[in-house]
Design an enzyme around this catalytic site. Sequence first.
Site, PDB file in Angstrom:
ATOM      1  N   ARG A   1       0.910  -1.374   0.170  1.00  0.00           N
ATOM      2  CA  ARG A   1       0.011  -0.022  -0.163  1.00  0.00           C
ATOM      3  C   ARG A   1       0.900   1.399   0.070  1.00  0.00           C
ATOM      4  O   ARG A   1       0.655   2.074  -0.714  1.00  0.00           O
ATOM      5  CB  ARG A   1      -0.875   0.014   1.115  1.00  0.00           C
ATOM      6  CG  ARG A   1      -2.303  -0.176   1.136  1.00  0.00           C
ATOM      7  CD  ARG A   1      -2.833  -0.801   2.448  1.00  0.00           C
ATOM      8  NE  ARG A   1      -1.719  -1.925   2.641  1.00  0.00           N
ATOM      9  CZ  ARG A   1      -1.980  -3.107   2.463  1.00  0.00           C
ATOM     10  NH1 ARG A   1      -2.913  -3.661   1.593  1.00  0.00           N
ATOM     11  NH2 ARG A   1      -1.087  -4.078   2.933  1.00  0.00           N
ATOM     12  N   THR A   2       1.547   1.483   1.061  1.00  0.00           N
ATOM     13  CA  THR A   2       2.425   2.745   1.073  1.00  0.00           C
ATOM     14  C   THR A   2       2.960   2.939  -0.072  1.00  0.00           C
ATOM     15  O   THR A   2       2.987   4.236  -0.562  1.00  0.00           O
ATOM     16  CB  THR A   2       3.363   2.695   2.282  1.00  0.00           C
ATOM     17  OG1 THR A   2       2.460   2.022   3.417  1.00  0.00           O
ATOM     18  CG2 THR A   2       3.828   4.192   2.484  1.00  0.00           C
TER      19      THR A   2
ATOM     20  N   LYS B   1      25.488  -2.631  -0.103  1.00  0.00           N
ATOM     21  CA  LYS B   1      27.126  -2.800  -0.221  1.00  0.00           C
ATOM     22  C   LYS B   1      27.752  -1.775   1.073  1.00  0.00           C
ATOM     23  O   LYS B   1      28.963  -1.740   1.134  1.00  0.00           O
ATOM     24  CB  LYS B   1      27.528  -1.748  -1.473  1.00  0.00           C
ATOM     25  CG  LYS B   1      27.139  -2.371  -2.848  1.00  0.00           C
ATOM     26  CD  LYS B   1      27.642  -1.422  -3.959  1.00  0.00           C
ATOM     27  CE  LYS B   1      27.100  -2.005  -5.148  1.00  0.00           C
ATOM     28  NZ  LYS B   1      27.452  -1.089  -6.207  1.00  0.00           N
TER      29      LYS B   1
ATOM     30  N   ARG C   1      11.104   4.303   3.611  1.00  0.00           N
ATOM     31  CA  ARG C   1      10.752   3.057   4.493  1.00  0.00           C
ATOM     32  C   ARG C   1      11.857   2.274   4.976  1.00  0.00           C
ATOM     33  O   ARG C   1      12.717   2.036   4.034  1.00  0.00           O
ATOM     34  CB  ARG C   1       9.572   2.307   4.190  1.00  0.00           C
ATOM     35  CG  ARG C   1       9.319   1.059   5.016  1.00  0.00           C
ATOM     36  CD  ARG C   1       8.019   0.320   4.635  1.00  0.00           C
ATOM     37  NE  ARG C   1       7.092   0.957   4.884  1.00  0.00           N
ATOM     38  CZ  ARG C   1       5.559   0.432   5.073  1.00  0.00           C
ATOM     39  NH1 ARG C   1       5.705  -0.873   4.673  1.00  0.00           N
ATOM     40  NH2 ARG C   1       4.665   1.265   5.286  1.00  0.00           N
TER      41      ARG C   1
ATOM     42  N   HIS D   1       4.779   6.010  11.888  1.00  0.00           N
ATOM     43  CA  HIS D   1       4.312   5.955  10.276  1.00  0.00           C
ATOM     44  C   HIS D   1       3.346   7.012  10.156  1.00  0.00           C
ATOM     45  O   HIS D   1       2.288   6.921  10.106  1.00  0.00           O
ATOM     46  CB  HIS D   1       3.654   4.494  10.401  1.00  0.00           C
ATOM     47  CG  HIS D   1       3.520   4.196   8.692  1.00  0.00           C
ATOM     48  ND1 HIS D   1       3.380   5.121   7.890  1.00  0.00           N
ATOM     49  CD2 HIS D   1       3.068   2.933   8.256  1.00  0.00           C
ATOM     50  CE1 HIS D   1       3.188   4.387   6.631  1.00  0.00           C
ATOM     51  NE2 HIS D   1       2.998   3.132   6.957  1.00  0.00           N
TER      52      HIS D   1
HETATM   53  C1  NCD Z   1       1.506  -0.729   8.513  1.00  0.00           C
HETATM   54  C2  NCD Z   1       3.074  -0.694   8.525  1.00  0.00           C
HETATM   55  O1  NCD Z   1       3.819  -0.808   7.566  1.00  0.00           O
HETATM   56  O2  NCD Z   1       3.297  -0.389   9.634  1.00  0.00           O
HETATM   57  N1  NCD Z   1       1.066  -1.127   6.945  1.00  0.00           N
HETATM   58  C3  NCD Z   1       1.002  -0.066   6.079  1.00  0.00           C
HETATM   59  O3  NCD Z   1       1.841   0.811   5.965  1.00  0.00           O
HETATM   60  N2  NCD Z   1      -0.104   0.302   5.674  1.00  0.00           N
HETATM   61  C4  NCD Z   1       0.835  -1.856   9.187  1.00  0.00           C
HETATM   62  C5  NCD Z   1       1.129  -2.937   9.412  1.00  0.00           C
HETATM   63  O4  NCD Z   1       2.232  -3.529   8.472  1.00  0.00           O
HETATM   64  O5  NCD Z   1       0.857  -3.886  10.139  1.00  0.00           O
END
Ligand code: NCD
Length: 360
Positions: free
Chosen positions: A51-52, A80, A101, A129
């Site tokens: 999703r993200t 590396k 991320r 997040h």
């Molecule tokens: C979440 C995350 O990555 O923290 N997912 C997301 O970004 N929609 C929640 C999860 O992984 O449980």
Amino acid sequence: MRSLISILDFSVEELDKLISTAKDIIVHPENYVEKCRHKKLATLFFEPSTRTRLSFEAAMLELGGDVLGFSDSNSSSAAKGESMADTAAVLSCYADIMAIRHPREGAPYVASNNATIPVINAGDGGHNHPTQTLADILTISREMGRLNDLTVGLCGDLKYGRTVHSLIEAMARYTGVKFVLISPEELKVPGFIRFNVLERYGIPYQEVSSLEDAMPKLDVLYMTRIQRERFDCAETYERLKDSYILDTAKMSQAKEKMCVLHPLPRVNEISVAVDSDPRAAYFRQVLNGKYMRMALILMLLEEAQRDPIRRGVDTSGYLRDRVCTNPKCICQVEQELPQLAKLTDPEANIYRCIYCESKV
Ligand code: NCD
């Protein structure tokens, strides 16, 4: 220049402004299709995501911009041994804005101190997040018609669930919000949320273990997955993994006007039968995430144009003699990073690592 590392980087007025931009995008998408023409978003995903990452990419494409990046850290120079600081400096030469991320807590913060373009934290370990929170607050606003005067239940893995931490930080600043924190004993919210946010600002909250008992009082129920990848011990995960399952019987105990959110992916914690309940908002929440990321990209690019200077971190008030022992902190693997701690609770003389916020 601004970045979004923690949701606390934005004031409530700024959050409200992002919500109103997102609502305008929903009504008038045609006004936004050229807004980021010739702008590039870099997505640096050192950890799995569906999703993200795709939501960031879709957001930038709908604004008329372009995207570049990677979704597998093994295909980047991090494999590396390149430092986060160097990766951020390099990416600044290719893109206008970047979303990161990373499994290490504090990694996007380190990037933001070394990038010359805005950095967005798309999830750092079990820490924060903030862009999921943007999706969450737009969803609550659209489903409930307000962000004030709500009883918000958060259920599941409140310890490692980074979405939970950022959502509490955001919602705690709206008036009349109460929290019901529903988790097993081992998965309660960590200190940087309990002491820095809930206790410090005197926010009403209860910690309970029964979802059934909490159900009738909630306006919002935020379900979360038990974060398997963050556990040190596989047996503990196995014991806790099915602690909560939201099913139609539990939904029948809930208010008629309430909403159920989940950042997704779900594993077992919401039974599929709940999906057809009109109060199940988690798939609408996904779409809201794209609109809020569009609003965020627009805001950060506008700010960068107005004020392109990166502000250095003023480390003068920080202690250098406290050592962070959080094994998941970025400072454990990047030896060049100075150990820096800030005083977060002067009365109790508590210092926290500036990268991961663990007590030091
Ligand atoms: C979440 C995350 O990555 O923290 N997912 C997301 O970004 N929609 C929640 C999860 O992984 O449980």
